[in-house]
Design a protein around this motif. Structure first.
Motif, short mmCIF file in Angstrom:
data_model
loop_
_atom_site.label_atom_id
_atom_site.label_comp_id
_atom_site.label_asym_id
_atom_site.label_seq_id
_atom_site.Cartn_x
_atom_site.Cartn_y
_atom_site.Cartn_z
N CYS A 269 25.01 51.47 36.15
CA CYS A 269 26.45 51.62 36.37
C CYS A 269 26.99 50.27 36.79
O CYS A 269 26.50 49.66 37.75
CB CYS A 269 26.72 52.66 37.45
N CYS B 82 30.29 54.56 41.06
CA CYS B 82 28.95 54.84 40.52
C CYS B 82 28.36 56.12 41.11
O CYS B 82 27.61 56.81 40.43
CB CYS B 82 28.04 53.64 40.77
N VAL C 148 30.69 48.12 37.40
CA VAL C 148 32.14 48.14 37.52
C VAL C 148 32.64 46.72 37.36
O VAL C 148 32.22 45.82 38.09
CB VAL C 148 32.58 48.72 38.89
N VAL D 113 34.54 50.85 33.98
CA VAL D 113 33.21 51.29 34.40
C VAL D 113 32.36 51.45 33.15
O VAL D 113 32.77 52.11 32.18
CB VAL D 113 33.27 52.63 35.17
N VAL E 219 37.38 54.40 40.57
CA VAL E 219 37.20 52.96 40.68
C VAL E 219 37.97 52.37 41.87
O VAL E 219 37.56 51.34 42.41
CB VAL E 219 37.57 52.26 39.33
#
Length: 110
Positions: free
Chosen positions: A58, A41, A60, A65, A33
């Protein structure tokens, strides 16, 4: 009857594979991340594919996530295909550890 048993077993196995792929993909994304949403992702997508699934979503949000994956299963004897979906979320653990919902327990306290 035997065909139905094979079909149910195949779908059940795909469900377990999808759950595991989602968990691993979310963890892989959370580990990356710091690289931003693209890096997180991308890592999640690679792990999903290596786990026999396909990353379908996906997202964030901060340090967390959240992913969705799909596993396609072809059911025997022309019964068609089944799409098995699974979701998972991963992020950092707080100083108190993981809080179990509805209880006062945590992983650090045990």
């Amino acid at each position: 009857m035997a065909i139905a048993a094979v079909a149910v077993g195949g779908v059940r196995g795909a469900r377990h594979r999808a759950d595991a792929a989602a968990d691993l993909a979310a963890l892989a994304g959370a580990a990356r991340v710091a690289e931003g949403a693209g890096g997180a992702c991308a890592g999640a997508g690679r792990i999903a594919v290596e786990s026999g699934a396909r990353l379908t979503r996906c997202e964030v949000r901060g340090d967390e996530v959240e992913v969705s994956v799909r596993v396609d299963v072809v059911v025997p004897m022309g019964m068609g295909a089944v799409k098995v979906l699974s979701r998972a979320r991963a992020g950092p653990v707080g100083q108190e550890g993981v809080i179990w919902r509805g209880t006062a327990r945590c992983t650090v306290c045990q």
